[in-house]
Design an enzyme around this catalytic site. Structure first.
Site, PDB file in Angstrom:
ATOM      1  CB  CYS A   1      -4.543  32.032  41.295  1.00  0.00           C
ATOM      2  SG  CYS A   1      -4.366  32.078  43.261  1.00  0.00           S
TER       3      CYS A   1
ATOM      4  CB  CYS B   1      -5.089  29.249  43.903  1.00  0.00           C
ATOM      5  SG  CYS B   1      -5.596  30.947  44.169  1.00  0.00           S
ATOM      6  CG  ASP B   2      -5.031  26.794  40.721  1.00  0.00           C
ATOM      7  OD1 ASP B   2      -5.656  25.891  41.658  1.00  0.00           O
ATOM      8  OD2 ASP B   2      -5.762  27.257  39.869  1.00  0.00           O
TER       9      ASP B   2
HETATM   10  C1  LIG Z   1      -9.947  29.433  39.212  1.00  0.00           C
HETATM   11  C2  LIG Z   1      -9.921  30.146  40.638  1.00  0.00           C
HETATM   12  C3  LIG Z   1      -9.052  29.103  41.501  1.00  0.00           C
HETATM   13  C4  LIG Z   1      -8.693  29.927  42.948  1.00  0.00           C
HETATM   14  N1  LIG Z   1      -8.354  29.015  43.942  1.00  0.00           N
HETATM   15  C5  LIG Z   1      -8.334  29.425  45.093  1.00  0.00           C
HETATM   16  C6  LIG Z   1      -7.699  28.389  46.271  1.00  0.00           C
HETATM   17  O1  LIG Z   1      -7.704  27.523  45.904  1.00  0.00           O
HETATM   18  N2  LIG Z   1      -7.438  29.095  47.245  1.00  0.00           N
HETATM   19  C7  LIG Z   1      -7.670  30.386  47.662  1.00  0.00           C
HETATM   20  O2  LIG Z   1      -7.411  30.763  48.813  1.00  0.00           O
HETATM   21  N3  LIG Z   1      -8.075  31.201  46.533  1.00  0.00           N
HETATM   22  C8  LIG Z   1      -8.471  30.901  45.309  1.00  0.00           C
HETATM   23  N4  LIG Z   1      -8.638  31.665  44.400  1.00  0.00           N
HETATM   24  C9  LIG Z   1      -8.737  32.897  44.755  1.00  0.00           C
HETATM   25  C10 LIG Z   1     -10.252  33.277  45.569  1.00  0.00           C
HETATM   26  O3  LIG Z   1     -11.167  32.656  44.692  1.00  0.00           O
HETATM   27  C11 LIG Z   1     -10.395  34.859  45.470  1.00  0.00           C
HETATM   28  O4  LIG Z   1      -9.038  35.386  46.366  1.00  0.00           O
HETATM   29  C12 LIG Z   1     -11.649  34.909  46.479  1.00  0.00           C
HETATM   30  O5  LIG Z   1     -12.739  34.418  45.822  1.00  0.00           O
HETATM   31  C13 LIG Z   1     -11.885  36.606  46.513  1.00  0.00           C
HETATM   32  O6  LIG Z   1     -12.806  36.547  47.428  1.00  0.00           O
HETATM   33  P1  LIG Z   1     -14.100  37.960  47.347  1.00  0.00           P
HETATM   34  O7  LIG Z   1     -15.167  37.858  48.335  1.00  0.00           O
HETATM   35  O8  LIG Z   1     -13.167  39.172  47.354  1.00  0.00           O
HETATM   36  O9  LIG Z   1     -14.528  37.948  45.757  1.00  0.00           O
HETATM   37  P2  LIG Z   1     -14.993  37.237  44.670  1.00  0.00           P
HETATM   38  O10 LIG Z   1     -14.626  35.649  45.226  1.00  0.00           O
HETATM   39  O11 LIG Z   1     -14.436  37.538  43.452  1.00  0.00           O
HETATM   40  O12 LIG Z   1     -16.571  37.368  44.753  1.00  0.00           O
HETATM   41  C14 LIG Z   1     -17.006  38.531  44.093  1.00  0.00           C
HETATM   42  C15 LIG Z   1     -18.611  38.732  44.152  1.00  0.00           C
HETATM   43  O13 LIG Z   1     -18.847  39.706  43.859  1.00  0.00           O
HETATM   44  C16 LIG Z   1     -19.913  39.824  43.015  1.00  0.00           C
HETATM   45  N5  LIG Z   1     -20.312  41.092  42.330  1.00  0.00           N
HETATM   46  C17 LIG Z   1     -19.266  41.526  41.567  1.00  0.00           C
HETATM   47  N6  LIG Z   1     -19.729  42.946  40.934  1.00  0.00           N
HETATM   48  C18 LIG Z   1     -20.979  42.995  41.737  1.00  0.00           C
HETATM   49  C19 LIG Z   1     -22.224  44.083  41.455  1.00  0.00           C
HETATM   50  N7  LIG Z   1     -22.092  44.999  40.708  1.00  0.00           N
HETATM   51  N8  LIG Z   1     -23.202  43.610  42.230  1.00  0.00           N
HETATM   52  C20 LIG Z   1     -23.568  42.746  42.987  1.00  0.00           C
HETATM   53  N9  LIG Z   1     -22.498  41.771  43.204  1.00  0.00           N
HETATM   54  C21 LIG Z   1     -21.266  41.960  42.570  1.00  0.00           C
HETATM   55  C22 LIG Z   1     -19.821  38.506  42.331  1.00  0.00           C
HETATM   56  O14 LIG Z   1     -21.080  38.162  41.874  1.00  0.00           O
HETATM   57  C23 LIG Z   1     -19.198  37.631  43.252  1.00  0.00           C
HETATM   58  O15 LIG Z   1     -20.316  37.116  44.167  1.00  0.00           O
HETATM   59  C24 LIG Z   1      -9.154  30.990  43.289  1.00  0.00           C
HETATM   60  C25 LIG Z   1      -9.469  31.973  42.075  1.00  0.00           C
HETATM   61  C26 LIG Z   1      -9.904  31.348  41.019  1.00  0.00           C
HETATM   62  C27 LIG Z   1     -10.632  32.123  39.872  1.00  0.00           C
END
Ligand SMILES: Cc1cc2nc3c(=O)[nH]c(=O)nc-3n(C[C@H](O)[C@H](O)[C@H](O)COP(=O)(O)OP(=O)(O)OC[C@H]3O[C@@H](n4cnc5c(N)ncnc54)[C@H](O)[C@@H]3O)c2cc1C
Length: 315
Positions: free
Chosen positions: A136, A139-140
């Site tokens: 990302c 992000c980084d």
């Molecule tokens: C290394 C890294 C660094 C990042 N740094 C930043 C940053 O500094 N700032 C920023 O804004 N964004 C950052 N991001 C991006 C950010 O993490 C994502 O945009 C954000 O987490 C998305 O949120 P979400 O709730 O959509 O899903 P996610 O955070 O992806 O969470 C998905 C959830 O769904 C659950 N899940 C999936 N499938 C199932 C299932 N079948 N049953 C039950 N649960 C399930 C998983 O267990 C998880 O808890 C970073 C991402 C990464 C990988």
């Protein structure tokens, strides 16, 4: 199979899921949230989050997610460990199987299962996770000001990330497997004429090295002998831009998705084509993929769920 009837089911415990749980809890929907295999979501895999509003000094990813969870629990969200393994969205109440052994019948459903970044599959990507390897740039990228970075990928996203990073870094290598870019013409032109970006066509990264985080990458130019060339380049950061996999498989028979698998919603709203089923966060967002945008859409999804349940006379 054991069944349980609830008003609002949230699947996923990233910023989208927990924010939906905060709003749904405060709206008295008694939400149940299943965390999935990665409690806290993607941010639990990173160290410093510097761009989530409200934390002027930044916050660690795991701490931010712990805080969101605590906030959701404060308003009565029932947070459980479990994975959604099957869905039947044919008619309300919607049936979601958890861990293959229990069925939740939900009057409304918020899907917040995120999208998983694709990696090349090198052991070194795991070894240097959070120590120079990132999927990302938004992000980084900030951590690599005036440094040298590489971006892997040849599509529009890779070109966008390379251009974004070129605004911060001193030099960007764009590592492309093919002898051409797959990106749109306009993106190709912007990349090719950028003086800080060097495109390495027909290159594959086969390893990373460094004692204190990433200090360089090992490359192979063309695979076949006798043309094959092997060499290394010093870099400080290694960015993957070869796509994401939205975690939407079990919902696909009932919802519209794009060719990659992102759930298609009704414009800016989290409404899917099934009434009472909403998609929030990265699983429905191929474009922004940020914690704050995920949290924002989780908020919208909970507000929509409350309105839907109220209109149906279910609350
Ligand atoms: C290394 C890294 C660094 C990042 N740094 C930043 C940053 O500094 N700032 C920023 O804004 N964004 C950052 N991001 C991006 C950010 O993490 C994502 O945009 C954000 O987490 C998305 O949120 P979400 O709730 O959509 O899903 P996610 O955070 O992806 O969470 C998905 C959830 O769904 C659950 N899940 C999936 N499938 C199932 C299932 N079948 N049953 C039950 N649960 C399930 C998983 O267990 C998880 O808890 C970073 C991402 C990464 C990988």
């Amino acid at each position: 199979m054991e069944t349980e009837r609830i008003k609002c089911l949230i699947i996923g415990s990233g910023p989208a899921g927990y924010t939906a749980a905060i709003y749904a809890g405060r709206a008295n929907l008694s939400p149940v949230l299943y965390e999935g295999i990665q409690p806290g979501g993607q941010l639990t895999t990173t160290t410093d989050v510097e761009n989530f509003p409200g934390y002027p000094q930044g916050i660690s990813g795991p701490q931010l997610m712990e805080d969101l969870r605590t906030q959701a629990e404060r308003f009565g969200a029932d947070i459980r460990f479990g994975i959604a393994t099957a869905s039947d969205l044919g008619q309300a109440p919607y049936k979601i199987t958890i861990d293959g052994e229990k069925v939740i019948e939900a009057d409304s459903l918020i899907i917040a299962t995120g999208a998983t970044a694709k990696y090349l599959g090198l052991d070194d990507e795991k070894r240097y996770a959070g120590m120079g390897v990132s999927a990302c740039a938004t992000c980084d990228g900030f951590f690599y000001r005036k440094k040298v970075v590489a971006v892997v990928g040849g599509g529009d996203t890779a070109c966008e990330e390379a251009i974004y990073l070129a605004g911060l870094a001193s030099k960007v290598y764009l590592v492309v497997r093919k002898p051409y870019l797959r990106a749109s013409k306009i993106m190709q032109e912007r990349v090719m004429k950028h003086d800080k970006i060097e495109v390495l066509f027909e290159h594959n990264v086969v390893g990373l090295f460094g004692d204190n985080g990433v200090e360089g990458m090992n490359l192979v130019k063309r695979w076949e002998e006798p043309d094959e060339e092997r060499y290394s380049l010093p870099i400080d950061g290694f960015f993957l831009a070869i796509g994401h996999k939205p975690n939407s498989d079990i919902f696909k028979p009932y919802l519209d998705t794009d060719e990659v698998g992102y759930i298609i919603t009704d414009g800016d709203s989290p409404r899917t084509k099934v009434p009472g089923v909403f998609a929030a966060g990265d699983v429905a967002d191929s474009h922004y993929r940020q914690a704050i945008t995920a949290a924002g859409s989780g908020c919208k999804a909970a507000i929509e769920a409350e309105r839907y349940l109220s209109e149906k006379g279910l609350i």
